[in-house]
Write a protein that holds these residues in place. Structure first.
Motif, PDB file in Angstrom:
ATOM      1  N   SER A 121      -2.843  -4.821  -2.903  1.00 52.85           N
ATOM      2  CA  SER A 121      -2.963  -4.122  -1.616  1.00 52.85           C
ATOM      3  C   SER A 121      -3.896  -4.875  -0.672  1.00 52.85           C
ATOM      4  N   ASN A 173      -3.106  -0.872  -5.124  1.00 53.20           N
ATOM      5  CA  ASN A 173      -2.823  -1.616  -6.345  1.00 53.20           C
ATOM      6  C   ASN A 173      -3.494  -2.983  -6.210  1.00 53.20           C
ATOM      7  N   THR A 232       1.576   7.499   6.189  1.00 57.47           N
ATOM      8  CA  THR A 232       0.665   6.497   5.611  1.00 57.47           C
ATOM      9  C   THR A 232       0.101   5.599   6.698  1.00 57.47           C
ATOM     10  N   ASP A 271      -4.530   6.978  -4.358  1.00 59.96           N
ATOM     11  CA  ASP A 271      -3.623   6.468  -5.388  1.00 59.96           C
ATOM     12  C   ASP A 271      -2.684   5.381  -4.872  1.00 59.96           C
ATOM     13  N   TYR A 272      -2.819   5.008  -3.610  1.00 56.21           N
ATOM     14  CA  TYR A 272      -1.892   4.056  -3.009  1.00 56.21           C
ATOM     15  C   TYR A 272      -2.299   2.606  -3.211  1.00 56.21           C
ATOM     16  N   GLY A 309       6.867   6.364   4.863  1.00 54.90           N
ATOM     17  CA  GLY A 309       5.555   5.777   5.120  1.00 54.90           C
ATOM     18  C   GLY A 309       4.995   6.035   6.500  1.00 54.90           C
ATOM     19  N   PHE A 344       0.863  -1.185   0.000  1.00 53.06           N
ATOM     20  CA  PHE A 344       0.000   0.000   0.000  1.00 53.06           C
ATOM     21  C   PHE A 344       0.897   1.231   0.000  1.00 53.06           C
ATOM     22  N   GLY A 345       0.937   1.944  -1.132  1.00 53.08           N
ATOM     23  CA  GLY A 345       1.788   3.126  -1.226  1.00 53.08           C
ATOM     24  C   GLY A 345       3.232   2.778  -0.910  1.00 53.08           C
ATOM     25  N   PRO A 346       3.855   3.533   0.004  1.00 54.53           N
ATOM     26  CA  PRO A 346       5.260   3.277   0.330  1.00 54.53           C
ATOM     27  C   PRO A 346       5.478   2.082   1.261  1.00 54.53           C
ATOM     28  N   LEU A 381      -5.063   9.138   0.064  1.00 56.83           N
ATOM     29  CA  LEU A 381      -4.495   7.792  -0.065  1.00 56.83           C
ATOM     30  C   LEU A 381      -5.072   7.035  -1.256  1.00 56.83           C
TER      31      LEU A 381
END
Length: 417
Positions: free
Chosen positions: A73, A70, A36, A67-68, A33, A10-12, A65
């Motif tokens: 995730s 994928n 986050t 865009d975090y 992060g 998730f994100g970083p 958040l």
């Protein structure tokens, strides 16, 4: 407090497991992060994540958040017997959690519905009695009664949503975490311009606007507050914020005060107000409390935050870049330990470290966050001592000491020649 957050891809954050305590600290490099993890705690603790009609994606957007995510995730939050998962943006519960939630919501809704339904005949009776004196015909009376029933049914539906929120607030203790962003200094700098900025929707971060709005609403209720880390007094008068300095009769507008005072005053005023509430536990999540502050002032602020933000069922989560914050946390932890081992000397300890700021090591967690690395999110608390590891403290302080030693060696060599 027994709460665990698991984050994957998730994100970083590549892979992290965090156990939240009454006081939880995240430290690490920029972009690692920290925020986050803090924001995910805020999202997953908010009753709107589970009960709002707009869907859970609203809060991810609120904290920037969105865009975090994928395809791989995965998020999971567990508290005691309850566990919630988010695969992508879809919320799922394990069987036991769903059963416990549904049971509480069903029972509470049935009680409310019965109370509301019992009131409808009384309303209808009153309407019919009143209608006789206004010469309404029977069909018109029936229409009014039906409208009243429709309105009552709507209220039942809406209140059922509120019941669901109340159930989740009991499970997770909170209704809405108090998230205080690092951009908070703008609140003082822009003084009373916030209403216009919010009206014009100029695109400032949503948590900052919420913080500004909350501060604007409650500051008149506080009126005056001593800021011990600066030894000054905050004063609210005639819709203006001032700072009173000792032995200085002239008040200073907050937006003209030192940057550290501008950053801290709205934060303290809001927390002072919220921490007094006995109706609902508060989860305080604060980004970089050390901003614009001298090291000793950082320590004074930390004393204040621990005292105010951990009373009762309240808890405190902070993100930081400051090794001074970590060093002072060790002092607060060790003060508790010394007093626990030597109860007869607790008063002596309190003369050095205020008793209200002591931290029980069992209620403390600290993590180094560098999310994209293997084992990038790991505890820096020594399980044997209950303190932040001094090896980690030295490492987080940077390489300047080592580099200085290297320069001394070179200098010594030059002199020897």
């Amino acid at each position: 407090m027994n709460e665990q957050l698991i984050v994957k891809n998730f994100g970083p954050i590549k892979d992290a497991t965090v156990d939240f305590k009454k006081v939880t600290v995240f430290i690490g490099p920029t972009g690692g992060g920290k925020s986050t993890l803090a924001k995910l705690a805020a999202v997953l603790r908010d009753v709107d994540f589970y009960a709002q009609q707009n869907g859970p994606e609203y809060l991810f957007d609120y904290y920037s958040l969105e865009d975090y995510f994928n395809s791989s995730s995965a998020l999971e939050l567990s508290r005691g017997r309850y566990k919630v998962k988010a695969k992508g943006r879809r919320i799922t519960y394990d069987h036991n959690t769903r059963r416990l939630i549904n049971s509480q919501v069903k029972q509470a809704t049935q009680v409310f519905n019965k109370q509301s339904t019992d009131k409808i005949p009384e309303l209808a009776k009153t309407i019919r009695a009143t209608a006789k004196s206004t010469e309404l015909v029977s069909t018109e009376i029936d229409e009014i009664v039906e409208n009243i029933k429709s309105i009552t049914d709507t209220l039942i539906h809406e209140t059922s949503l509120e019941i669901l929120k109340l159930v989740f607030s009991k499970i997770f203790f909170y209704k809405h975490p108090v998230y205080i962003p690092s951009e908070r200094i703008f609140v003082s700098a822009l003084n009373n311009s916030w209403a216009g900025l919010m009206r014009d929707d100029i695109g400032l971060p949503a948590p900052l606007l919420t913080f500004a709005n909350n501060y604007a609403q409650i500051r008149s209720e506080v009126n005056a507050l001593h800021l011990p880390m600066f030894d000054v007094k905050y004063i609210h008068r005639k819709d203006e914020d001032f700072i009173e300095i000792k032995n200085n009769k002239k008040l200073i507008n907050l937006h003209n005060a030192a940057s550290g005072i501008q950053s801290v005053a709205p934060l303290l005023v809001l927390i002072e107000h919220l921490a007094k509430s006995n109706e609902q536990a508060q989860s305080f999540i604060i980004e970089e409390p050390e901003l614009n502050l001298y090291p000793t002032t950082q320590q004074g602020l930390l004393n204040w935050l621990v005292e105010k933000c951990t009373t009762g069922e309240n808890d405190l989560t902070i993100t930081t870049h400051s090794p001074y914050i970590l060093s002072h946390l060790n002092l607060l932890l060790y003060a508790y330990q010394v007093a626990e081992r030597h109860p007869d000397r607790a008063d002596d300890v309190a003369k050095i470290v205020p008793r209200e700021s002591w931290i029980n090591p069992k209620e403390f967690a600290a993590y180094h966050v560098e999310g994209q690395k293997e084992n990038g999110v790991h505890s820096i608390v020594n399980p044997e001592t209950g303190l932040i590891s001094y090896n980690d403290l030295d490492a987080l302080a940077g390489n300047s000491a080592t580099e200085f030693d290297q320069l001394l060696d070179i200098n010594a060599g030059l002199e020897a020649e």
